[in-house]
Scaffold this motif. Structure first.
Motif, PDB file in Angstrom:
ATOM      1  N   VAL A  89      72.610  87.065  34.438  1.00  0.00           N
ATOM      2  CA  VAL A  89      71.391  86.415  33.950  1.00  0.00           C
ATOM      3  C   VAL A  89      70.265  86.806  34.905  1.00  0.00           C
ATOM      4  O   VAL A  89      70.373  86.600  36.118  1.00  0.00           O
ATOM      5  CB  VAL A  89      71.521  84.870  33.938  1.00  0.00           C
ATOM      6  N   PHE A  90      69.205  87.391  34.346  1.00  0.00           N
ATOM      7  CA  PHE A  90      68.062  87.801  35.171  1.00  0.00           C
ATOM      8  C   PHE A  90      66.788  87.140  34.680  1.00  0.00           C
ATOM      9  O   PHE A  90      66.583  86.967  33.474  1.00  0.00           O
ATOM     10  CB  PHE A  90      67.906  89.339  35.149  1.00  0.00           C
ATOM     11  N   ASP A  91      65.936  86.793  35.618  1.00  0.00           N
ATOM     12  CA  ASP A  91      64.618  86.243  35.294  1.00  0.00           C
ATOM     13  C   ASP A  91      63.878  87.253  34.419  1.00  0.00           C
ATOM     14  O   ASP A  91      63.841  88.447  34.761  1.00  0.00           O
ATOM     15  CB  ASP A  91      63.845  86.005  36.603  1.00  0.00           C
ATOM     16  N   TRP A  94      61.676  89.882  35.811  1.00  0.00           N
ATOM     17  CA  TRP A  94      62.209  91.066  36.489  1.00  0.00           C
ATOM     18  C   TRP A  94      63.078  91.926  35.588  1.00  0.00           C
ATOM     19  O   TRP A  94      63.737  92.857  36.064  1.00  0.00           O
ATOM     20  CB  TRP A  94      63.021  90.628  37.720  1.00  0.00           C
ATOM     21  N   GLN A  95      63.115  91.600  34.306  1.00  0.00           N
ATOM     22  CA  GLN A  95      63.935  92.414  33.394  1.00  0.00           C
ATOM     23  C   GLN A  95      63.231  93.738  33.090  1.00  0.00           C
ATOM     24  O   GLN A  95      62.051  93.909  33.375  1.00  0.00           O
ATOM     25  CB  GLN A  95      64.208  91.641  32.096  1.00  0.00           C
ATOM     26  N   MET A  96      63.981  94.664  32.495  1.00  0.00           N
ATOM     27  CA  MET A  96      63.463  95.973  32.071  1.00  0.00           C
ATOM     28  C   MET A  96      63.005  96.842  33.245  1.00  0.00           C
ATOM     29  O   MET A  96      62.071  97.630  33.128  1.00  0.00           O
ATOM     30  CB  MET A  96      62.307  95.798  31.066  1.00  0.00           C
ATOM     31  N   ALA A 100      69.306  94.916  36.479  1.00  0.00           N
ATOM     32  CA  ALA A 100      70.599  94.382  36.009  1.00  0.00           C
ATOM     33  C   ALA A 100      71.645  95.495  36.047  1.00  0.00           C
ATOM     34  O   ALA A 100      72.775  95.297  36.518  1.00  0.00           O
ATOM     35  CB  ALA A 100      70.450  93.800  34.606  1.00  0.00           C
ATOM     36  N   THR A 101      71.268  96.681  35.585  1.00  0.00           N
ATOM     37  CA  THR A 101      72.198  97.821  35.575  1.00  0.00           C
ATOM     38  C   THR A 101      72.611  98.190  37.005  1.00  0.00           C
ATOM     39  O   THR A 101      73.795  98.350  37.292  1.00  0.00           O
ATOM     40  CB  THR A 101      71.527  99.045  34.910  1.00  0.00           C
ATOM     41  N   GLU A 102      71.612  98.302  37.870  1.00  0.00           N
ATOM     42  CA  GLU A 102      71.893  98.720  39.260  1.00  0.00           C
ATOM     43  C   GLU A 102      72.841  97.735  39.960  1.00  0.00           C
ATOM     44  O   GLU A 102      73.804  98.136  40.618  1.00  0.00           O
ATOM     45  CB  GLU A 102      70.552  98.808  40.012  1.00  0.00           C
ATOM     46  N   VAL A 129      70.833  91.765  22.043  1.00  0.00           N
ATOM     47  CA  VAL A 129      70.693  93.230  22.089  1.00  0.00           C
ATOM     48  C   VAL A 129      70.609  93.757  23.519  1.00  0.00           C
ATOM     49  O   VAL A 129      71.202  94.784  23.855  1.00  0.00           O
ATOM     50  CB  VAL A 129      69.409  93.631  21.307  1.00  0.00           C
ATOM     51  N   ARG A 130      69.868  93.057  24.392  1.00  0.00           N
ATOM     52  CA  ARG A 130      69.704  93.522  25.778  1.00  0.00           C
ATOM     53  C   ARG A 130      71.051  93.539  26.486  1.00  0.00           C
ATOM     54  O   ARG A 130      71.338  94.432  27.278  1.00  0.00           O
ATOM     55  CB  ARG A 130      68.726  92.621  26.562  1.00  0.00           C
ATOM     56  N   SER A 131      71.855  92.522  26.230  1.00  0.00           N
ATOM     57  CA  SER A 131      73.168  92.450  26.889  1.00  0.00           C
ATOM     58  C   SER A 131      74.085  93.561  26.375  1.00  0.00           C
ATOM     59  O   SER A 131      74.799  94.202  27.156  1.00  0.00           O
ATOM     60  CB  SER A 131      73.784  91.072  26.622  1.00  0.00           C
ATOM     61  N   LYS A 133      73.152  96.463  25.177  1.00  0.00           N
ATOM     62  CA  LYS A 133      72.677  97.738  25.754  1.00  0.00           C
ATOM     63  C   LYS A 133      73.160  97.882  27.196  1.00  0.00           C
ATOM     64  O   LYS A 133      73.550  98.961  27.638  1.00  0.00           O
ATOM     65  CB  LYS A 133      71.143  97.803  25.724  1.00  0.00           C
ATOM     66  N   LEU A 134      73.129  96.773  27.913  1.00  0.00           N
ATOM     67  CA  LEU A 134      73.566  96.814  29.317  1.00  0.00           C
ATOM     68  C   LEU A 134      75.058  97.153  29.408  1.00  0.00           C
ATOM     69  O   LEU A 134      75.460  98.024  30.193  1.00  0.00           O
ATOM     70  CB  LEU A 134      73.269  95.458  29.989  1.00  0.00           C
ATOM     71  N   MET A 135      75.874  96.497  28.592  1.00  0.00           N
ATOM     72  CA  MET A 135      77.324  96.770  28.637  1.00  0.00           C
ATOM     73  C   MET A 135      77.602  98.245  28.329  1.00  0.00           C
ATOM     74  O   MET A 135      78.415  98.877  28.995  1.00  0.00           O
ATOM     75  CB  MET A 135      78.060  95.855  27.662  1.00  0.00           C
TER      76      MET A 135
END
Ligand SMILES: CC(C)(COP(=O)(O)OP(=O)(O)OC[C@H]1O[C@@H](n2cnc3c(N)ncnc32)[C@H](O)[C@@H]1OP(=O)(O)O)[C@@H](O)C(=O)NCCC(=O)NCCS
Length: 179
Positions: A89-91, A94-96, A100-102, A129-131, A133-135
């Motif tokens: 979970v990210f604020d 600070w997303q995009m 989160a990936t790093e 969708v964001r989650s 894409k991250l996975m």
């Protein structure tokens, strides 16, 4: 087990501290951030208790910028058969930025390396969708879609609001090939 903070190019991943609660509140109090989480936006008091709980938990990790600002958290928790479950979970502030990936890559490395996981899974709402894409970016494979297997909220008449979940996974052998 003592956790030694992990330093990535832009981030530090460390254990939570009780005094993280104000920064934790800053993002867990946002409806847009917790929309797909199994809880409602936090109050300051809930965030205080949560920071205390997390500071004693081996499963939660705070993610900060190099200047110490808390920007989100990771979750990596043991399951049966040398499996672990990943969460994040990210604020939205600070997303995009690839943070989160790093940080998730670093925690997968820790899970497969130090913690000797054989398999790491993550699960989310199919609309998140964001989650998803991250996975995928982490190299995880879609393994399952579960129909109406969870509910976090109820209708005014008290009946559950059922939601589907999708599950992604990556094996240690698959992770090794990505490195
Ligand atoms: C799920 C979540 C962690 C994903 O965060 P995110 O911001 O999409 O992921 P990242 O921080 O890795 O950022 C990746 C994006 O930043 C972009 N980006 C911008 N600058 C970048 C940089 N310098 N380096 C890498 N990527 C960068 C990437 O291109 C990517 O965008 P894209 O997917 O459109 O290609 C986030 O949406 C979140 O916390 N949601 C709320 C909580 C939640 O739902 N958690 C999951 C519950 S199951």
């Amino acid at each position: 087990m003592t956790f030694t903070p992990i330093h990535t190019d832009r981030l530090i991943i460390r254990k939570f501290r009780t005094d993280d609660y104000i920064e934790l509140y800053a993002y867990l109090s946002k409806e847009s951030v917790v929309r797909y989480e199994p809880y409602d936006p936090y109050t300051l008091e809930q965030a205080r208790r949560e920071a205390e709980y997390r500071s004693n938990s081996e499963d939660f990790f705070a993610v900060t910028l190099k200047d110490g600002s808390l920007i989100g958290n990771l979750y990596l928790s043991p399951r049966e058969f040398d499996c672990m479950e990943l969460g994040y979970v990210f604020d939205n502030k600070w997303q995009m930025n690839g943070y989160a990936t790093e940080s998730a890559r670093a925690i997968l490395n820790y899970g497969f390396g130090t913690l000797r996981a054989h398999r790491i899974t993550a699960e989310c709402d199919p609309e998140n969708v964001r989650s998803i894409k991250l996975m995928k970016r982490l190299g995880m494979r879609r393994e399952a879609e579960f129909k109406q297997n969870v509910y976090f909220k109820r209708n005014p008449d008290g009946s559950p609001i059922w939601r589907d979940t999708v599950q992604y996974a990556i094996l240690k052998s698959e992770w090794e090939k990505l490195k």
